[in-house]
Motif scaffolding. Structure first.
Motif, PDB file in Angstrom:
ATOM      1  N   UNK A 175     -11.353  -1.689  -2.614  1.00  0.00           N
ATOM      2  CA  UNK A 175      -9.965  -1.399  -2.248  1.00  0.00           C
ATOM      3  C   UNK A 175      -9.595   0.049  -2.556  1.00  0.00           C
ATOM      4  N   UNK A 176     -10.110   0.586  -3.648  1.00  0.00           N
ATOM      5  CA  UNK A 176      -9.737   1.941  -4.041  1.00  0.00           C
ATOM      6  C   UNK A 176     -10.330   3.007  -3.138  1.00  0.00           C
ATOM      7  N   UNK A 193      -0.825  -2.298   4.676  1.00  0.00           N
ATOM      8  CA  UNK A 193      -0.442  -3.711   4.666  1.00  0.00           C
ATOM      9  C   UNK A 193      -0.945  -4.410   5.927  1.00  0.00           C
ATOM     10  N   UNK A 194      -0.763  -3.788   7.078  1.00  0.00           N
ATOM     11  CA  UNK A 194      -1.211  -4.382   8.338  1.00  0.00           C
ATOM     12  C   UNK A 194      -2.737  -4.399   8.436  1.00  0.00           C
ATOM     13  N   UNK A 195      -3.376  -3.407   7.803  1.00  0.00           N
ATOM     14  CA  UNK A 195      -4.836  -3.330   7.867  1.00  0.00           C
ATOM     15  C   UNK A 195      -5.512  -4.297   6.914  1.00  0.00           C
ATOM     16  N   UNK A 196      -4.766  -4.913   6.010  1.00  0.00           N
ATOM     17  CA  UNK A 196      -5.373  -5.758   4.986  1.00  0.00           C
ATOM     18  C   UNK A 196      -6.108  -6.962   5.603  1.00  0.00           C
ATOM     19  N   UNK A 197      -5.587  -7.507   6.701  1.00  0.00           N
ATOM     20  CA  UNK A 197      -6.246  -8.666   7.319  1.00  0.00           C
ATOM     21  C   UNK A 197      -7.606  -8.297   7.919  1.00  0.00           C
ATOM     22  N   UNK A 214      -9.464  -5.778   7.152  1.00  0.00           N
ATOM     23  CA  UNK A 214     -10.332  -5.334   6.056  1.00  0.00           C
ATOM     24  C   UNK A 214     -10.970  -6.536   5.359  1.00  0.00           C
ATOM     25  N   UNK A 215     -10.160  -7.546   5.074  1.00  0.00           N
ATOM     26  CA  UNK A 215     -10.683  -8.744   4.408  1.00  0.00           C
ATOM     27  C   UNK A 215     -11.730  -9.442   5.264  1.00  0.00           C
ATOM     28  N   UNK A 271      -9.795  -9.590  -0.925  1.00  0.00           N
ATOM     29  CA  UNK A 271      -9.275  -8.254  -0.646  1.00  0.00           C
ATOM     30  C   UNK A 271      -7.933  -8.292   0.078  1.00  0.00           C
ATOM     31  N   UNK A 272      -7.626  -9.381   0.741  1.00  0.00           N
ATOM     32  CA  UNK A 272      -6.357  -9.471   1.459  1.00  0.00           C
ATOM     33  C   UNK A 272      -5.187  -9.238   0.513  1.00  0.00           C
TER      34      UNK A 272
END
Length: 486
Positions: A49-50, A98-102, A104-105, A113-114
């Motif tokens: 995540x970092x 925030x929108x990219x979190x899905x 990415x997971x 990671x979500x």
């Protein structure tokens, strides 16, 4: 006024060095405590995540901290406008992440990671609000306030993370640490800054500041992308748990090293710059600077390499045993990059910024090639590639510099050989003693035995005349640096 500025700068250097030491101690404490409460998988998730957060932070700052600090004049209206731009960038990046979190997971095959990425998106908002408060304190030379803010926020965040880990929060303890650190830092910077931004106004021109920031952010993105190649490869090819091992070994060695070299650069560059008109004197400083860096940092790093097994057990705990060879590679890499660091001082003090950029592109290509090649041999192979790269780049740096400016090339090569001889001798002695004692008496006595054996080996080497001359050079160099700081 010049005396006031010199006094502020001297006090700033003192507080900066003290703050760096305090931050290093806090980081080591964080490593020691949290590594015993959390797993490599937890750290691996945060490390993934970092990487994204690091890219976002470069875009969020947009080089405007440096733009505000270096500007000869900065009106209150310009400062207000920069505040709103950084705040807007932070909010926009928070939404994007925030929108990219899905995706990415899904792409990482790590469903945890979500939530992690979504929670860390808040950091962009907090840091966006804090950016110009930090820049204002830097412009005003209020280094004490900056040091207090950095240390207190890190300490509060560590306390929150330890408490959460003890309650069984797992990787959420690390996420909480990031959020609390950002929130506490913002609160302290606002408290110390003592100004309130007014509305954005087009009457205050900031085009030049934005252009400066744009150039800087492009450079920073290239540098950051190159620095994250190893992390991305470990995550993509081997998963979160091996990445956690890799990340903890890196943090244990390279992060404190980088924080030590930065203030040393602030001390060395003025001395080098003043001496550049006197070729013989300048070359003497270059040789002495390499010796100072090599012996003071290279020897401890290679001792850590020799005693990696008890060091990992003491600092991280038994569950991190697989990090031992990775830490050894990082210790070697740290020693080799330290030897080459004096080259950076020469580039900057001689005003060779364009040539430094060219060399940086070449050294980055070498690093990426070595790391990618090493990835075919596992996580340790990647760490070995990380260590091999500076072994190739350092001689190239000296050769490159010798074509641009007069340098004592032979003295630098010979000095490096002596540094490596002393460091390797101490490392071998410490490895032999700690390895012999470890099965019989445990980690702490193995560490003590290793240090004792290294001390005997290094004392014996002082019988060599050239090494005694090196010791006298280091003493003289240290006195010079202290005198220049007054």
């Amino acid at each position: 006024m010049a005396q006031d500025l010199a006094h502020s700068a001297a006090r700033g250097a003192l507080f900066t060095m003290g703050a760096q030491l305090a931050r290093i101690l806090l980081q080591l404490l964080s490593v020691v405590v949290l590594a015993r409460l959390l797993t490599p998988h937890d750290y691996g998730l945060l490390a993934i995540a970092l990487v994204l957060v690091g890219i976002g932070e470069i875009l969020r700052d947009f080089g405007l901290t440096s733009a505000a600090v270096q500007a000869p004049t900065l009106t209150e209206g310009q400062r207000d406008n920069l505040f709103w731009i950084n705040s807007a960038l932070g909010a926009a990046l928070a939404v994007v992440v925030l929108l990219a979190s899905w995706p990415i997971a899904r792409l990482s095959d790590q469903p945890e990671l979500l939530g992690i990425v979504q929670a860390l998106s808040v950091v962009f908002v907090l840091n966006g609000l804090a950016t110009q408060y930090r820049a204002q304190l830097m412009r005003a030379l209020r280094f004490t306030a900056l040091a207090v803010a950095d240390i207190v926020s890190a300490a509060v965040a560590l306390g929150a993370a330890v408490a959460a880990a003890l309650l069984g929060a797992g990787y959420w303890a690390l996420v909480l640490q990031q959020l609390v650190a950002a929130l506490a830092l913002l609160a302290l910077l606002v408290r110390f800054g003592r100004w309130r931004p007014r509305r954005y106004s087009r009457r205050h021109e900031i085009g030049a500041l934005l252009r400066f920031g744009g150039h800087l952010v492009a450079t920073n993105l290239i540098t950051y992308a190159a620095s994250q190649v190893d992390t991305v490869l470990v995550a993509a090819r081997f998963g979160a748990a091996p990445l956690g091992l890799y990340n903890r070994a890196y943090q244990l060695v390279m992060t404190p090293l980088n924080q030590i070299r930065s203030p040393l650069t602030n001390v060395a560059l003025p001395v080098f710059s003043r001496a550049q008109e006197d070729r013989e004197r300048f070359n003497g400083f270059v040789v002495a600077g390499q010796l100072a860096l090599g012996y003071s940092l290279g020897v401890p790093l290679l001792l850590m390499c020799g005693m990696a097994e008890p060091v990992v057990a003491i600092m991280l705990g038994s569950q991190w045993e697989a990090a031992v060879p990775v830490l050894q590679c990082f210790a070697i890499a740290g020693a080799l990059t330290t030897l080459s660091f004096v080259g950076y001082w020469v580039y900057v003090s001689r005003g060779l910024s364009r040539q430094l950029l060219h060399y940086s592109l070449v050294s980055t290509a070498i690093r990426v090639t070595c790391i990618v090649a090493g990835s075919f041999f596992g996580v340790v192979g990647i760490a070995a590639g990380f260590a091999i790269a500076p072994a190739i780049a350092w001689p190239l740096s000296i050769f490159w510099l010798s074509r641009l400016t007069e340098l004592p090339v032979r003295e630098l090569y010979r000095g490096a050989a002596r540094i490596l001889l002393v460091s390797a001798s101490g490392a071998l002695a410490s490895w032999a003693a700690s390895t012999a004692v470890l099965p019989l008496a445990g980690n702490w006595l193995a560490l003590i035995a290793g240090l004792g054996a290294a001390a005997l080996a290094l004392s014996a080497l002082l019988l060599l005349p050239q090494l005694r001359r090196d010791a006298r050079t280091l003493v003289s160099f240290g006195r010079l640096m202290l005198r220049r700081q007054r």
